[in-house]
Design a protein around this motif. Structure first.
Motif, PDB file in Angstrom:
ATOM      1  N   THR A 226      31.193 144.366 -50.106  1.00  6.87           N
ATOM      2  CA  THR A 226      32.251 145.371 -50.058  1.00  6.87           C
ATOM      3  C   THR A 226      33.370 145.042 -51.033  1.00  6.87           C
ATOM      4  O   THR A 226      33.996 145.943 -51.602  1.00  6.87           O
ATOM      5  CB  THR A 226      32.823 145.485 -48.636  1.00  6.87           C
ATOM      6  N   ALA A 227      33.645 143.739 -51.239  1.00  6.40           N
ATOM      7  CA  ALA A 227      34.686 143.343 -52.200  1.00  6.40           C
ATOM      8  C   ALA A 227      34.278 143.737 -53.609  1.00  6.40           C
ATOM      9  O   ALA A 227      35.074 144.281 -54.382  1.00  6.40           O
ATOM     10  CB  ALA A 227      34.929 141.839 -52.122  1.00  6.40           C
ATOM     11  N   ALA A 228      33.009 143.476 -53.946  1.00  3.06           N
ATOM     12  CA  ALA A 228      32.512 143.851 -55.271  1.00  3.06           C
ATOM     13  C   ALA A 228      32.537 145.364 -55.448  1.00  3.06           C
ATOM     14  O   ALA A 228      32.915 145.876 -56.513  1.00  3.06           O
ATOM     15  CB  ALA A 228      31.104 143.313 -55.466  1.00  3.06           C
ATOM     16  N   GLY A 229      32.146 146.076 -54.400  1.00  2.00           N
ATOM     17  CA  GLY A 229      32.161 147.535 -54.470  1.00  2.00           C
ATOM     18  C   GLY A 229      33.568 148.072 -54.651  1.00  2.00           C
ATOM     19  O   GLY A 229      33.794 149.014 -55.414  1.00  2.00           O
ATOM     20  N   GLY A 230      34.531 147.471 -53.944  1.00  2.00           N
ATOM     21  CA  GLY A 230      35.920 147.898 -54.075  1.00  2.00           C
ATOM     22  C   GLY A 230      36.450 147.671 -55.483  1.00  2.00           C
ATOM     23  O   GLY A 230      37.180 148.511 -56.026  1.00  2.00           O
ATOM     24  N   ILE A 231      36.079 146.540 -56.085  1.00  2.00           N
ATOM     25  CA  ILE A 231      36.508 146.250 -57.457  1.00  2.00           C
ATOM     26  C   ILE A 231      35.930 147.270 -58.421  1.00  2.00           C
ATOM     27  O   ILE A 231      36.614 147.763 -59.326  1.00  2.00           O
ATOM     28  CB  ILE A 231      36.090 144.823 -57.855  1.00  2.00           C
ATOM     29  N   MET A 232      34.667 147.626 -58.230  1.00  2.00           N
ATOM     30  CA  MET A 232      34.018 148.586 -59.125  1.00  2.00           C
ATOM     31  C   MET A 232      34.666 149.959 -59.024  1.00  2.00           C
ATOM     32  O   MET A 232      34.929 150.615 -60.038  1.00  2.00           O
ATOM     33  CB  MET A 232      32.528 148.661 -58.810  1.00  2.00           C
ATOM     34  N   VAL A 233      34.941 150.397 -57.808  1.00  2.00           N
ATOM     35  CA  VAL A 233      35.584 151.704 -57.625  1.00  2.00           C
ATOM     36  C   VAL A 233      36.994 151.695 -58.205  1.00  2.00           C
ATOM     37  O   VAL A 233      37.413 152.626 -58.907  1.00  2.00           O
ATOM     38  CB  VAL A 233      35.617 152.085 -56.130  1.00  2.00           C
ATOM     39  N   GLY A 234      37.739 150.619 -57.925  1.00  2.00           N
ATOM     40  CA  GLY A 234      39.099 150.514 -58.441  1.00  2.00           C
ATOM     41  C   GLY A 234      39.136 150.495 -59.960  1.00  2.00           C
ATOM     42  O   GLY A 234      39.988 151.157 -60.583  1.00  2.00           O
ATOM     43  N   ALA A 235      38.204 149.760 -60.571  1.00  2.00           N
ATOM     44  CA  ALA A 235      38.151 149.693 -62.034  1.00  2.00           C
ATOM     45  C   ALA A 235      37.798 151.056 -62.629  1.00  2.00           C
ATOM     46  O   ALA A 235      38.369 151.464 -63.655  1.00  2.00           O
ATOM     47  CB  ALA A 235      37.137 148.646 -62.470  1.00  2.00           C
ATOM     48  N   ALA A 236      36.873 151.762 -61.990  1.00  2.00           N
ATOM     49  CA  ALA A 236      36.489 153.090 -62.480  1.00  2.00           C
ATOM     50  C   ALA A 236      37.669 154.060 -62.416  1.00  2.00           C
ATOM     51  O   ALA A 236      37.909 154.835 -63.358  1.00  2.00           O
ATOM     52  CB  ALA A 236      35.313 153.629 -61.668  1.00  2.00           C
TER      53      ALA A 236
END
Length: 273
Positions: A226-236
């Protein structure tokens, strides 16, 4: 109002100016972008007409980011009050922005309708969020034809509406004329827009590579997915906000600065020499 012709290299300047301006006010610009996207997402929840309402709001959402970026480039702090910028420039321009939104919704839905002739509406359902993408659907030749047709038609549609919100807001140009002037400006400055598009493609690819690397390192460190997913969404979201921050610079260099009676909210930055 006069059309300006710029060199191809100006497209790269637009990319760098968008990134630099975003980092002047990253929290404010990212928050405004998120709020415009949230408003459009909420609009889709309206029964029956939700997706169409969201499409109508898209030109206004683009204008919000253009005005916010103009203010940030001038050293001013963009506030959430800019979400109502279309309501603060008089009834005529508000009506024109709503007409512009209606035209965009009609054209976009027309593109989706043409794609439905090829695959029975499968691509339109997936794109508008009404259906789930599966491998079987993605590999369907009819779906692929509809996708490519939509992408081909969306390019001239985006050029028609690229400058239109700024022309209505800052120059008081009627909606239909704004569409005409917008696509003419994009075509006449094709070299600059080609470099601009390639530049942003490079930025997004580089950003995706960095995010993927960080996500991989987090996974190797045993941290939650979930942390990795959150980073990806935030970066996008951040990259998308940077992109929309750059739009105002394409506008300011393609047209002469408006007169003093153009708009009360914010003047676009002075055109480059």
């Amino acid at each position: 109002m006069k059309l300006r012709i710029v060199s191809a290299r100006t497209g790269l300047d637009w990319v760098t100016l968008g990134i630099r301006t975003f980092w002047r006010q990253p929290m404010a610009l990212a928050a405004l972008f998120f709020m415009t996207m949230a408003i459009m997402s909420l609009a889709t929840l309206i029964p029956l007409i939700g997706p169409a309402v969201a499409l109508v709001l898209l030109p206004t959402s683009t204008l919000v980011m253009m005005v916010a970026a103009a203010q940030a480039s001038q050293g001013r702090f963009p506030t959430p009050a800019l979400l109502l910028v279309a309501f603060r420039t008089g009834q005529q321009r508000l009506r024109d922005m709503m007409v512009l939104g209606g035209l965009y919704a009609a054209c976009f839905l027309g593109v989706m309708g043409l794609s439905a002739l090829l695959d029975g509406g499968q691509f339109a359902s997936v794109y508008l969020g009404g259906a789930k993408m599966t491998q079987e659907i993605a590999e369907d030749p009819a779906f692929q034809r509809a996708m490519w047709l939509s992408m081909t038609l969306y390019l001239p549609l985006s050029l028609l509406f690229w400058h239109a919100p700024g022309l209505v807001h800052w120059h008081g140009v009627p909606p239909v004329k704004a569409l005409f002037f917008s696509i003419v400006a994009c075509v006449r400055n094709f070299g600059a827009f080609l470099v601009y598009g390639l530049g942003w493609m490079g930025v997004f690819l580089l950003g995706g590579l960095v995010v993927a690397t960080v996500a991989t390192l987090l996974a190797l460190a045993g941290l939650a997915n979930t942390a990795a997913g959150g980073i990806m969404v935030g970066a996008a979201m951040m990259l998308a906000a940077m992109f929309f921050t750059s739009v105002v610079f394409t506008f300011r260099d393609c047209f002469d600065a408006p007169g003093s009676d153009a708009a009360d909210a914010a003047q676009p930055p002075a055109p480059a020499a």
